[in-house]
Design an enzyme around this catalytic site. Sequence first.
Site, PDB file in Angstrom:
ATOM      1  N   ASN A  45      39.234  28.692  33.566  1.00  0.00           N
ATOM      2  CA  ASN A  45      39.208  29.220  32.192  1.00  0.00           C
ATOM      3  C   ASN A  45      40.157  28.453  31.276  1.00  0.00           C
ATOM      4  OD1 ASN A  45      37.413  31.281  32.958  1.00  0.00           O
ATOM      5  ND2 ASN A  45      39.120  32.502  33.740  1.00  0.00           N
ATOM      6  N   HIS A  58      34.823  44.357  30.729  1.00  0.00           N
ATOM      7  CA  HIS A  58      35.652  43.942  31.866  1.00  0.00           C
ATOM      8  C   HIS A  58      36.123  45.129  32.722  1.00  0.00           C
ATOM      9  CE1 HIS A  58      39.242  42.084  33.830  1.00  0.00           C
ATOM     10  NE2 HIS A  58      38.369  41.100  33.940  1.00  0.00           N
ATOM     11  N   GLU A 116      33.695  42.827  23.997  1.00  0.00           N
ATOM     12  CA  GLU A 116      34.409  41.561  24.203  1.00  0.00           C
ATOM     13  C   GLU A 116      33.976  40.538  23.155  1.00  0.00           C
ATOM     14  OE1 GLU A 116      34.305  40.076  28.258  1.00  0.00           O
ATOM     15  OE2 GLU A 116      34.472  42.110  29.046  1.00  0.00           O
ATOM     16  N   SER A 145      32.848  37.605  29.475  1.00  0.00           N
ATOM     17  CA  SER A 145      33.458  36.745  30.488  1.00  0.00           C
ATOM     18  C   SER A 145      32.469  36.152  31.475  1.00  0.00           C
ATOM     19  CB  SER A 145      34.528  37.527  31.246  1.00  0.00           C
ATOM     20  OG  SER A 145      33.957  38.650  31.888  1.00  0.00           O
ATOM     21  N   ASP A 148      38.281  43.052  23.202  1.00  0.00           N
ATOM     22  CA  ASP A 148      38.951  42.288  24.252  1.00  0.00           C
ATOM     23  C   ASP A 148      38.529  40.836  24.015  1.00  0.00           C
ATOM     24  OD1 ASP A 148      39.372  40.800  26.556  1.00  0.00           O
ATOM     25  OD2 ASP A 148      39.028  42.476  27.909  1.00  0.00           O
ATOM     26  N   HIS A 184      38.389  35.671  26.154  1.00  0.00           N
ATOM     27  CA  HIS A 184      37.731  34.359  26.212  1.00  0.00           C
ATOM     28  C   HIS A 184      37.485  33.748  24.832  1.00  0.00           C
ATOM     29  CE1 HIS A 184      37.160  34.623  30.545  1.00  0.00           C
ATOM     30  NE2 HIS A 184      37.057  35.923  30.309  1.00  0.00           N
ATOM     31  N   LYS A 198      43.925  32.101  29.743  1.00  0.00           N
ATOM     32  CA  LYS A 198      42.693  31.302  29.744  1.00  0.00           C
ATOM     33  C   LYS A 198      42.911  30.086  28.850  1.00  0.00           C
ATOM     34  CE  LYS A 198      40.682  35.688  30.916  1.00  0.00           C
ATOM     35  NZ  LYS A 198      40.802  35.608  32.373  1.00  0.00           N
TER      36      LYS A 198
HETATM   37  C1  LIG Z   1      37.323  39.947  29.417  1.00  0.00           C
HETATM   38  C2  LIG Z   1      38.597  39.987  30.186  1.00  0.00           C
HETATM   39  N1  LIG Z   1      39.499  40.927  29.879  1.00  0.00           N
HETATM   40  C3  LIG Z   1      40.665  41.020  30.548  1.00  0.00           C
HETATM   41  C4  LIG Z   1      40.959  40.158  31.569  1.00  0.00           C
HETATM   42  C5  LIG Z   1      42.244  40.301  32.306  1.00  0.00           C
HETATM   43  O1  LIG Z   1      43.168  39.379  31.823  1.00  0.00           O
HETATM   44  P1  LIG Z   1      44.326  38.842  32.754  1.00  0.00           P
HETATM   45  O2  LIG Z   1      43.746  37.768  33.595  1.00  0.00           O
HETATM   46  O3  LIG Z   1      45.368  38.357  31.796  1.00  0.00           O
HETATM   47  O4  LIG Z   1      44.792  40.011  33.561  1.00  0.00           O
HETATM   48  C6  LIG Z   1      40.058  39.144  31.905  1.00  0.00           C
HETATM   49  C7  LIG Z   1      40.380  38.179  32.977  1.00  0.00           C
HETATM   50  O5  LIG Z   1      39.807  38.074  33.987  1.00  0.00           O
HETATM   51  C8  LIG Z   1      38.837  39.069  31.206  1.00  0.00           C
HETATM   52  O6  LIG Z   1      37.915  38.153  31.524  1.00  0.00           O
END
Ligand SMILES: Cc1ncc(COP(=O)(O)O)c(C=O)c1O
Length: 388
Positions: A46, A132, A175, A179, A204, A207, A239
Site C-alpha cells: 500500500n 473495513h 470509504e 480497500s 474512512d 486509501h 499506506k
Molecule cells: C479501509 C481501511 N481502514 C482502516 C484500516 C486500518 O488501518 P491501520 O492499518 O492503520 O490499522 C485499513 C488497513 O488495512 C483499511 O484498509
Amino acid sequence: MAFVFMQRELAARKEQSLLRQRQCIDSAAGALIEVAGQHFINFSSNDYLGMRRSAEVAQAWVDGISEYGGGSGASPLVTGYTKAHRELEDYLAAGLGRDKVLLFNSGFAANQAICQALLQVDSELIADKLIHASLIDGAQSCDGKLVRYRHNDVEHLEQVLAKSSQVTDKLVATEGIFSMDGDRAPLEAMLPIVTKHQAWLMLDDAHGMGVLGAHGLGTAEALSLSQQQLPILMGTFGKAIGTAGAFVAGSAELIDYLINFSRHYIYSTAMPAAQAHATTASLITLQKPQRRELLLQRITQFKQLAQRAGITLLPSDSAIQAVLVGSAEQALKISDKLKSLGIWATAIRYPTVPKGTDRLRLTLSSLHQEQDIQALIDALQLSLHVKD
Ligand SMILES: Cc1ncc(COP(=O)(O)O)c(C=O)c1O
C-alpha cells in the site's frame, strides 16, 4: 482439553485453502522485494507513492529519534503528547479545514474508538457492505446497532435511513477508496441524503490519503468536503504516507469528546513522536504532485494494457486493481504461478472479501517502472487460467 477449537478451525481453514501464513520480506529496494533468496516485483504494497523508504521520511525519522527518542514513554493524557504530535495535528487540521485532529496508533484503533465512543444505546452505524473490518468489529462490540447498505448503492442507503427515522444518532460510514475493490464512494450523491435524514457522515480515507487531493490530503481535499458535510474524517498514515498510525479530524467538540471518552486513545501509549515527525515530513513532501502524477501514469498504463490483453478488472481508477478469480484455491494457484514468474501479488480470500469474490488485489505504485507493469501483464496472461 481447553481451547480445542483452535486446532479444529485451523484444520478447516487449511482444507478450504483459507489458511493464512506470513512471508518474511528479507530486503526491499524500489518496487522489488526479496523473499527466501528470490526477488519479486511487489504488487502487494500500500506504499502507493514510494514514501516509506523516501529520503525525506528516513531523514525525519532519524531527526525525530535524536530529538524525541525511540518511544513516547506514556499515553497522551499523561506525558506522551509532544510538540511533534501537535505539529502533525495542526498541519492536518489547517490543510483539511477542520477545528481539530487527534492521532491514533492505527486506523484499526481509530475506527474502533469512533464506534466505542459514539455508538451508544439507540444509535446506529449505517455502513457500506464493504466497509473495513475495524468498523464492523467496532460497531458489533458497542451498544449501538450495525446496519448495512448495499455497496455504493445510494438508493438502498436512502431506504435504510428512512427506516431509521426514529433514531437520533445515526452515523453513515463509507470509504474514500475501497480497500479491496479500489472504487470510490459516491459521496456527492450520498451527501444530500445523509443531510436530509439528519445523519452524520463518516469517511474512512485510509486509501485516499496521499494519493488524492491537490496536496495529497485525500478525498476530503479532492472533493472540498467541509467539516459540516463530513463531520468525521479518519485517515491513516501506514499506506501512501509511508509511516504508520492514523488520525480523526472534526469539530473541537468531537475531538474533545474523544480525548475524554475514547478508551483506545486514553489507555494506549502515544505513537512515537519520531513517527509523528516523519509523518509530517511525508505530508509536506506530498504537497508536490510529482509522485501522484507518476502513479496516475502507471494506473492508466496498466488499465490500457489489461484491456488490450483481455484481462477483466473490477471498475477502479485507483492504485488498487482487482482481478476476481472466483475461488480461494484458484486465487492461491494464480498467486503461486505469478511468483514463479517474479511477480508478487497476494491472493485475497474470504473472509477478507465476501465468499466467491476471491481475487488478486494488485496495487500499483509510483515506484513501478513502465517495464514492471508490462511484466505484470505478461505474467497475468500466463497465470490467470492456470489449472495446477
Ligand atoms: C479501509 C481501511 N481502514 C482502516 C484500516 C486500518 O488501518 P491501520 O492499518 O492503520 O490499522 C485499513 C488497513 O488495512 C483499511 O484498509
